[in-house]
Design a protein around this motif. Structure first.
Motif, PDB file in Angstrom:
ATOM      1  N   TYR A   1      38.501  45.924  31.620  1.00 48.94           N
ATOM      2  CA  TYR A   1      37.641  46.183  30.466  1.00 48.94           C
ATOM      3  C   TYR A   1      36.270  46.525  31.050  1.00 48.94           C
ATOM      4  N   ASN A   2      35.765  47.689  30.737  1.00 46.47           N
ATOM      5  CA  ASN A   2      34.563  48.241  31.375  1.00 46.47           C
ATOM      6  C   ASN A   2      34.715  48.321  32.895  1.00 46.47           C
ATOM      7  N   GLY A   3      35.939  48.402  33.356  1.00 41.71           N
ATOM      8  CA  GLY A   3      36.182  48.629  34.790  1.00 41.71           C
ATOM      9  C   GLY A   3      36.022  47.406  35.672  1.00 41.71           C
ATOM     10  N   ILE A   4      35.937  46.202  35.068  1.00 40.71           N
ATOM     11  CA  ILE A   4      35.825  45.001  35.890  1.00 40.71           C
ATOM     12  C   ILE A   4      36.869  43.968  35.458  1.00 40.71           C
ATOM     13  N   THR A   5      37.209  43.078  36.399  1.00 38.14           N
ATOM     14  CA  THR A   5      38.142  42.000  36.056  1.00 38.14           C
ATOM     15  C   THR A   5      37.684  40.699  36.683  1.00 38.14           C
ATOM     16  N   PRO A   6      37.610  39.563  35.941  1.00 44.29           N
ATOM     17  CA  PRO A   6      37.752  39.533  34.487  1.00 44.29           C
ATOM     18  C   PRO A   6      36.763  40.484  33.810  1.00 44.29           C
ATOM     19  N   GLY A   7      37.092  40.869  32.593  1.00 42.93           N
ATOM     20  CA  GLY A   7      36.218  41.752  31.829  1.00 42.93           C
ATOM     21  C   GLY A   7      34.908  41.064  31.497  1.00 42.93           C
ATOM     22  N   PRO A   8      33.962  41.780  30.894  1.00 46.82           N
ATOM     23  CA  PRO A   8      32.708  41.151  30.497  1.00 46.82           C
ATOM     24  C   PRO A   8      32.961  40.076  29.436  1.00 46.82           C
ATOM     25  N   THR A   9      32.124  39.041  29.466  1.00 45.63           N
ATOM     26  CA  THR A   9      32.242  37.957  28.490  1.00 45.63           C
ATOM     27  C   THR A   9      31.508  38.343  27.213  1.00 45.63           C
TER      28      THR A   9
ATOM     29  N   ILE B   1      30.266  35.021  38.369  1.00 44.86           N
ATOM     30  CA  ILE B   1      30.411  34.741  36.941  1.00 44.86           C
ATOM     31  C   ILE B   1      30.517  36.081  36.224  1.00 44.86           C
ATOM     32  N   PRO B   2      31.526  36.276  35.379  1.00 45.32           N
ATOM     33  CA  PRO B   2      31.622  37.554  34.656  1.00 45.32           C
ATOM     34  C   PRO B   2      30.344  37.797  33.833  1.00 45.32           C
ATOM     35  N   PRO B   3      29.821  39.022  33.834  1.00 43.92           N
ATOM     36  CA  PRO B   3      28.588  39.298  33.091  1.00 43.92           C
ATOM     37  C   PRO B   3      28.812  39.206  31.585  1.00 43.92           C
TER      38      PRO B   3
END
Ligand code: C2O
Ligand code: CU
Length: 462
Positions: A50-58, A12-14
């Motif tokens: 976004y912030n180096g993760i995909t999906p980006g943070p929620t 789950i995206p953080p």
């Protein structure tokens, strides 16, 4: 040598906490950067995140609070293989954003620069997503990973499943090269159809579920691919929301098509199944999608235990009372000041709207502020489907080829699937902001290759 399906757990995206809060405003900071991600087990893939993760943070946002997001472009100067300049523009898809913060395709931030985006959150609750919108490179930038969720309190004020029973599913397809890198193959600017399906950034994941209801917020964040989803058990889905928030009443269907950028809130009741049951989320045949054996399935739900918690285990018969000033579901054709016709077609190897290509200086419509209009989308392009998105507004689908919309489309929308030979009519109110906004096909390969136009709200006229 595709990875095995159903071998990794769903992640789950953080949720990103605000950096600071002050009065009624929350400040966030996001850095777009190149990073390495483990998407294929044991391998490393270069992404933009976004912030180096995909999906980006929620971003999980309270209605009524103003949100300021500082979007810092720390991407490399040039894309690692395609070599274009990595400028960005961030669009919050589904939000009625003032025009200067709406991610206008030519409002570009170069690497090393940032922009503060200000979002009033005064609309009804909904599930949105933020993604890159850079002119001519939206497809490459989103394919590299620049997409994330932004959820206002949708469903939290009624007893729908919540907490760990409220699960976002961001569905995407990718092509991996032999080095495990994303391969951007858009088949000569037509479409990108990957053979690996990711949910929340992992290939064909598994979610262990309890015997109770779950709410899934499903977003198709693919490049071109649409899905026709169904459960392997043949049971129907219960739909509770569309792009623009809760539907007036829940709807059921055994299968639904979802084009790029569409969102549906879907409840699945796993109490119907015994412990040990495996339920596959399947992807059925859809005209003019390129299917591979591997794209026939999306993920799996494994029923592993009784419910630990049975609170908020309902789907209320009325989800939203409706009828308010800004409820698109209350709009009637008799309120419309005019009808506009939009034709989507292939032209000289590119993609055109009313025969024209993207031109940032040209406004193709000028609704008055808060005018109600009917827009008629005509897919004239033969063997292609177009998920069409109108910025700024929520709309209600009136009909498709003269027939009522599908049950799952009977809620507020901002993107509509316009299939082969289909004519879709929708109604919406052009407000609450005046200014210049875009309308385009959200097959982002089509969008980048000219199937995008502008309208200007405020003056009122043709
Ligand atoms: Cu989801 Cu114009 O974008
Ligand atoms: Cu299209």
């Amino acid at each position: 040598k595709l990875p095995a399906p159903f071998a990794v757990p769903l992640s789950i995206p953080p949720v990103l906490p605000p950096l600071t809060s002050e009065g009624t405003t929350d400040f966030y900071e996001i850095t777009m950067r190149e990073a390495e991600a483990e998407i294929l087990p044991g391998r490393s893939t270069t992404i933009f995140g976004y912030n180096g993760i995909t999906p980006g943070p929620t971003l999980s946002v309270r209605r009524g609070r103003t949100v300021v997001v500082r979007q810092i472009n720390a991407l490399p100067q040039r894309h690692p293989t395609l070599r274009y300049e990595c400028t960005t523009s961030v669009h919050l898809h589904g939000n009625a954003t003032p025009p200067q913060y709406d991610g206008w395709a030519e409002d570009l931030s170069a690497p090393g620069f940032f922009k503060d985006y200000i979002y009033p959150n005064d609309q009804n609750e909904r599930t949105m997503w933020y993604h890159d919108h850079a002119v001519h490179h939206t497809a490459e930038n989103t394919y590299m990973g620049l997409a994330g969720l932004y959820i206002t309190d949708e469903g939290r004020n009624i007893p729908l499943p919540s907490g760990r029973y409220d699960v976002p599913l961001v569905v995407q397809d990718k092509i991996f090269d032999t080095d495990g890198q994303f391969l951007f193959d858009d088949d000569g600017q037509k479409e990108l159809m990957g053979d690996v399906i990711l949910v929340n950034g992992r290939p064909w994941p598994v979610l262990q579920v309890e015997r109770r209801k779950y709410l899934f917020r499903i977003l198709n964040a693919s490049t071109s691919r649409a899905y026709r989803l169904a459960l392997s058990t043949g049971e129907p889905f219960t739909f509770v929301s569309g792009d623009g928030g809760l539907m007036p009443a829940p709807q059921q269907d055994k299968t639904f098509r979802i084009g790029v950028a569409e969102r549906y809130g879907v409840v699945i009741d796993f109490a119907k199944y015994p412990i040990g049951q495996q339920v596959v989320l399947r992807n059925l045949e859809l005209k003019n999608n390129e299917e591979f054996p591997s794209t026939r399935q999306v993920m799996r739900f494994d029923v592993v235990s009784e419910a630990a918690d049975l609170t908020r285990n309902e789907v209320p018969a009325v989800l939203k009372p409706g009828g308010g000033q800004d409820d698109p579901m209350a709009l009637q054709p008799s309120q419309a000041r005019r009808t506009r016709d939009w034709r989507f077609e292939r032209r000289r190897g590119q993609w055109a709207i009313n025969g024209l290509f993207w031109d940032p200086r040209r406004m193709d419509a000028a609704p008055g502020l808060n005018d109600v209009e009917i827009w008629r989308f005509d897919n004239h392009s033969g063997g292609w489907f177009h998920p069409v998105h109108v910025h700024l507004i929520d709309f209600k689908i009136l009909d498709r080829n003269g027939r009522p919309p599908f049950p799952y489309e009977r809620g507020p929308k901002d993107t509509v699937y316009v299939g082969e030979g289909e004519v879709v009519r929708l109604i919406g109110k052009f407000g609450p902001h005046a200014g210049k906004y875009m309308m385009h096909c959200h097959n982002v390969v089509h969008e980048d290759h000219e199937m995008m136009t502008n309208f200007e709200v405020g003056k009122g006229g043709p």
